[in-house]
Design a protein around this motif. Structure first.
Motif, PDB file in Angstrom:
ATOM      1  N   PHE A 137     -76.893  67.250 -62.463  1.00  0.00           N
ATOM      2  CA  PHE A 137     -75.619  67.787 -62.726  1.00  0.00           C
ATOM      3  C   PHE A 137     -74.446  67.586 -63.012  1.00  0.00           C
ATOM      4  O   PHE A 137     -74.101  67.769 -64.971  1.00  0.00           O
ATOM      5  N   SER A 138     -73.877  65.898 -63.113  1.00  0.00           N
ATOM      6  CA  SER A 138     -73.120  65.172 -64.133  1.00  0.00           C
ATOM      7  C   SER A 138     -73.661  64.959 -65.451  1.00  0.00           C
ATOM      8  O   SER A 138     -72.331  65.440 -66.562  1.00  0.00           O
ATOM      9  N   SER A 139     -74.635  64.390 -65.404  1.00  0.00           N
ATOM     10  CA  SER A 139     -75.602  63.581 -67.115  1.00  0.00           C
ATOM     11  C   SER A 139     -75.801  65.490 -68.404  1.00  0.00           C
ATOM     12  O   SER A 139     -75.471  65.521 -69.073  1.00  0.00           O
ATOM     13  N   VAL A 140     -76.452  66.744 -67.270  1.00  0.00           N
ATOM     14  CA  VAL A 140     -76.363  67.979 -68.432  1.00  0.00           C
ATOM     15  C   VAL A 140     -75.058  68.132 -68.592  1.00  0.00           C
ATOM     16  O   VAL A 140     -75.505  68.385 -69.336  1.00  0.00           O
ATOM     17  N   GLY A 141     -74.560  68.191 -67.727  1.00  0.00           N
ATOM     18  CA  GLY A 141     -72.315  68.570 -67.900  1.00  0.00           C
ATOM     19  C   GLY A 141     -71.660  67.901 -69.392  1.00  0.00           C
ATOM     20  O   GLY A 141     -71.121  67.882 -70.088  1.00  0.00           O
ATOM     21  N   ILE A 142     -72.221  66.292 -69.624  1.00  0.00           N
ATOM     22  CA  ILE A 142     -71.985  65.963 -71.103  1.00  0.00           C
ATOM     23  C   ILE A 142     -73.319  65.776 -72.396  1.00  0.00           C
ATOM     24  O   ILE A 142     -72.903  64.992 -72.733  1.00  0.00           O
ATOM     25  N   THR A 143     -74.536  66.693 -71.798  1.00  0.00           N
ATOM     26  CA  THR A 143     -75.710  66.731 -72.465  1.00  0.00           C
ATOM     27  C   THR A 143     -74.661  67.207 -73.828  1.00  0.00           C
ATOM     28  O   THR A 143     -74.744  68.891 -73.293  1.00  0.00           O
ATOM     29  N   GLY A 144     -74.572  67.320 -75.084  1.00  0.00           N
ATOM     30  CA  GLY A 144     -74.198  67.774 -76.191  1.00  0.00           C
ATOM     31  C   GLY A 144     -75.628  68.810 -77.255  1.00  0.00           C
ATOM     32  O   GLY A 144     -75.928  69.226 -78.502  1.00  0.00           O
ATOM     33  N   ASN A 145     -76.774  69.118 -76.087  1.00  0.00           N
ATOM     34  CA  ASN A 145     -78.012  69.886 -76.514  1.00  0.00           C
ATOM     35  C   ASN A 145     -78.402  71.024 -75.720  1.00  0.00           C
ATOM     36  O   ASN A 145     -78.402  70.913 -74.712  1.00  0.00           O
ATOM     37  N   SER A 146     -78.225  72.124 -75.923  1.00  0.00           N
ATOM     38  CA  SER A 146     -77.993  73.394 -75.303  1.00  0.00           C
ATOM     39  C   SER A 146     -79.377  73.612 -74.764  1.00  0.00           C
ATOM     40  O   SER A 146     -79.409  73.979 -73.225  1.00  0.00           O
ATOM     41  N   TRP A 148     -81.368  71.913 -73.598  1.00  0.00           N
ATOM     42  CA  TRP A 148     -81.642  70.482 -72.172  1.00  0.00           C
ATOM     43  C   TRP A 148     -80.345  70.379 -71.041  1.00  0.00           C
ATOM     44  O   TRP A 148     -80.120  69.694 -70.471  1.00  0.00           O
ATOM     45  N   SER A 149     -79.702  72.055 -70.898  1.00  0.00           N
ATOM     46  CA  SER A 149     -78.213  71.854 -70.068  1.00  0.00           C
ATOM     47  C   SER A 149     -78.104  73.187 -69.923  1.00  0.00           C
ATOM     48  O   SER A 149     -77.766  74.204 -70.510  1.00  0.00           O
ATOM     49  N   PRO A 150     -79.221  73.716 -68.755  1.00  0.00           N
ATOM     50  CA  PRO A 150     -78.993  74.719 -68.370  1.00  0.00           C
ATOM     51  C   PRO A 150     -78.089  75.532 -67.086  1.00  0.00           C
ATOM     52  O   PRO A 150     -78.034  76.356 -67.146  1.00  0.00           O
ATOM     53  N   THR A 151     -77.078  74.842 -67.553  1.00  0.00           N
ATOM     54  CA  THR A 151     -75.681  75.273 -66.966  1.00  0.00           C
ATOM     55  C   THR A 151     -74.596  74.977 -67.690  1.00  0.00           C
ATOM     56  O   THR A 151     -74.595  74.063 -68.403  1.00  0.00           O
ATOM     57  N   GLY A 152     -73.346  76.000 -67.338  1.00  0.00           N
ATOM     58  CA  GLY A 152     -72.806  75.168 -68.525  1.00  0.00           C
ATOM     59  C   GLY A 152     -71.037  74.454 -67.034  1.00  0.00           C
ATOM     60  O   GLY A 152     -69.763  74.281 -67.545  1.00  0.00           O
ATOM     61  N   LEU A 153     -71.620  74.690 -65.781  1.00  0.00           N
ATOM     62  CA  LEU A 153     -70.686  74.065 -65.173  1.00  0.00           C
ATOM     63  C   LEU A 153     -70.169  72.214 -64.900  1.00  0.00           C
ATOM     64  O   LEU A 153     -71.776  71.555 -65.262  1.00  0.00           O
ATOM     65  N   SER A 154     -69.979  71.464 -64.590  1.00  0.00           N
ATOM     66  CA  SER A 154     -69.298  70.678 -64.317  1.00  0.00           C
ATOM     67  C   SER A 154     -68.588  70.204 -63.582  1.00  0.00           C
ATOM     68  O   SER A 154     -67.264  70.667 -64.095  1.00  0.00           O
ATOM     69  N   PRO A 155     -68.845  68.864 -63.074  1.00  0.00           N
ATOM     70  CA  PRO A 155     -68.289  68.457 -62.818  1.00  0.00           C
ATOM     71  C   PRO A 155     -66.527  67.676 -62.966  1.00  0.00           C
ATOM     72  O   PRO A 155     -66.045  67.320 -63.171  1.00  0.00           O
ATOM     73  N   LEU A 156     -66.858  67.942 -64.597  1.00  0.00           N
ATOM     74  CA  LEU A 156     -66.444  67.059 -65.444  1.00  0.00           C
ATOM     75  C   LEU A 156     -65.437  67.694 -66.749  1.00  0.00           C
ATOM     76  O   LEU A 156     -66.388  68.638 -67.085  1.00  0.00           O
ATOM     77  N   GLN A 157     -64.504  67.073 -67.463  1.00  0.00           N
ATOM     78  CA  GLN A 157     -63.450  67.821 -69.276  1.00  0.00           C
ATOM     79  C   GLN A 157     -64.224  67.321 -69.933  1.00  0.00           C
ATOM     80  O   GLN A 157     -64.140  66.107 -69.994  1.00  0.00           O
ATOM     81  N   THR A 158     -65.651  67.971 -70.333  1.00  0.00           N
ATOM     82  CA  THR A 158     -66.595  66.769 -72.133  1.00  0.00           C
ATOM     83  C   THR A 158     -65.731  67.731 -73.115  1.00  0.00           C
ATOM     84  O   THR A 158     -66.250  68.894 -73.622  1.00  0.00           O
ATOM     85  N   LEU A 159     -65.445  66.817 -74.245  1.00  0.00           N
ATOM     86  CA  LEU A 159     -64.983  67.385 -74.912  1.00  0.00           C
ATOM     87  C   LEU A 159     -65.947  66.274 -76.146  1.00  0.00           C
ATOM     88  O   LEU A 159     -66.688  65.573 -76.214  1.00  0.00           O
ATOM     89  N   TYR A 160     -67.029  67.581 -77.448  1.00  0.00           N
ATOM     90  CA  TYR A 160     -67.686  67.002 -77.869  1.00  0.00           C
ATOM     91  C   TYR A 160     -67.299  66.180 -79.784  1.00  0.00           C
ATOM     92  O   TYR A 160     -66.952  67.057 -80.104  1.00  0.00           O
TER      93      TYR A 160
END
Length: 423
Positions: A137-146, A148-160
């Motif tokens: 869940f957390s690593s998907v939330g920082i993955t900048g490749n849609s 491999w990212s099945p959800t837009g939810l994340s415990p983190l605030q990510t900027l690319y």
């Protein structure tokens, strides 16, 4: 077997090939399927069989340790874990380093994110566009490749951040110096938008993203900005570590004028197929966690024994040097055979980490169907390769075991040439 797979496993669990294969055994750089077909392995179980299939030194270490004790957990002193941690800490270049072992690269990412956010007291993370860091869940939330990212939810605030892909995007036409300057300006602007982030996490060469990379020195330039704002740098070495790039033992060393990162994550090839990941960090960062923690399976005596044997073999046989020599020959051979093919946009990489980008001729537009067809044709010719690349899977990924010989490199290149021309 395929029907049984589909009946009990998730439909999103990817399988290669129109008719998936079951591998029965391997030796050296070759594997065999259950129908008796032999393949030259240019992907190593996603860069994980780092030295060779059935390497006697590693299989013997596994058997000997299993004969003594298989499991104990981190609640007890563990000699193989301590010995491997000592070696990795010394090799990391990080002063006063501490090592925490996990069972995968995904879990290593989770640990690094936990450490960075706890140490800095910030939930914000900077990540690179086109990146991949795992499937939790957390690593998907920082993955900048849609893809491999099945959800837009994340415990983190990510900027690319810009910079992970040199030959595409708004800065592709700039010189290397101006490219770096533009990416640094973008980073400065992002950090200036609000509260300072906890960390920047970056792959020195993006793996799933198609073996793309920035110019050497980009992350050193980033580091100057990060240090000024107190932001940590996490280098994701899951695919680039242990000498695979040939030029360096760690991928971050192509950018090292400011010294090693604050944290390094690793996994994949360290134990030659056994399940090992981990994080190296300065003691002040690693010890900033103020709650109890253990790892039930991280640092298992058996996997640590495999890691020790594999690391010793890699260093004693200079497999980093072999990756540089044989990888350099292979990438030039591949550039030669693809020079007249309009569907090949670029052959790129370093050491034994090479990508061939496939496009619709004359357009520069990714061609996933042609890429999949080349993958099939290579398999028919007795060669296993991988694929990846941004939001459209249009890059052939080549990452054989680091013991690859010149003759095997020539064999694989010949099969790839035939497959590319056929498709």
């Amino acid at each position: 077997m395929y029907d049984r797979h589909r009946a009990v496993l998730p439909r999103w669990l990817a399988l290669y090939y129109d008719e998936p294969i079951e591998l029965s055994h391997g030796e050296g750089r070759y594997v065999w399927d259950t129908e008796g077909n032999r393949y030259l392995d240019f992907f190593g179980g996603i860069l994980t069989t780092m030295t060779a299939h059935a390497l006697p030194e590693v299989t013997r270490a596994i058997g000997e340790q299993a004969g003594r004790i298989v499991h104990s957990s981190t609640l007890y002193l563990n000699r193989p874990m301590i010995e491997l941690a000592e070696r990795i800490a010394a090799l990391s270049g990080i002063p006063d380093a501490r090592v925490f072992f996990t069972t995968s690269g995904t879990e290593a990412t989770d640990t690094a994110l936990l450490l960075a956010t706890a140490h800095r007291g910030s939930p914000q993370i900077l990540a690179m566009r086109n990146s991949y860091h795992g499937r939790s869940f957390s690593s998907v939330g920082i993955t900048g490749n849609s893809a491999w990212s099945p959800t837009g939810l994340s415990p983190l605030q990510t900027l690319y951040v810009h910079g992970g892909v040199r030959t595409r995007g708004p800065y592709a036409d700039l010189t290397d110096d101006r490219f770096i300057a533009a990416c640094v300006a973008d980073l400065e602007d992002l950090i200036g938008q609000g509260r300072p982030p906890a960390a920047l996490i970056a792959e020195p060469i993006q793996g799933v993203g198609g073996f793309t990379s920035p110019p050497d020195g980009l992350y050193a330039a980033f580091r100057e900005v990060l240090d000024r704002h107190g932001v940590l740098w996490i280098s994701d070495e899951v695919q680039t570590g242990w000498g695979r790039t040939g030029d360096h033992f760690w991928g971050w060393q192509a950018h090292d004028r400011n010294g090693p990162p604050d944290l390094v994550t690793f996994a994949k090839g360290i134990a030659n197929g056994m399940s090992v990941g981990g994080v190296v960090a300065r003691a002040g960062i690693m010890d900033s966690i103020d709650a109890n923690s253990i790892s039930t399976f991280g640092g298992s005596p058996v996997t640590m024994a495999a890691g020790l044997a594999n690391l010793s073999y890699l260093l004693e046989h200079d497999l980093q040097g072999n990756a540089r020599r044989v990888g350099g020959l292979l990438i030039e051979r591949l550039r030669g055979i693809t020079a007249g093919l309009p569907a090949v946009r670029e052959v790129r990489g370093r050491g034994l980490m090479i990508g061939i980008e496939i496009v619709r001729p004359g357009t520069g537009i990714a061609d996933p169907a042609a890429t999949a067809a080349v993958l099939e044709a290579a398999r028919a010719g007795g060669l296993l390769v991988g694929k990846g690349g941004g939001h459209d899977t249009s890059v052939l990924r080549i990452a054989p075991p680091l013991t690859l010989t010149v003759a095997e490199a020539e064999e694989g290149a010949a099969v790839l040439e035939q497959a590319l021309r056929e498709v």
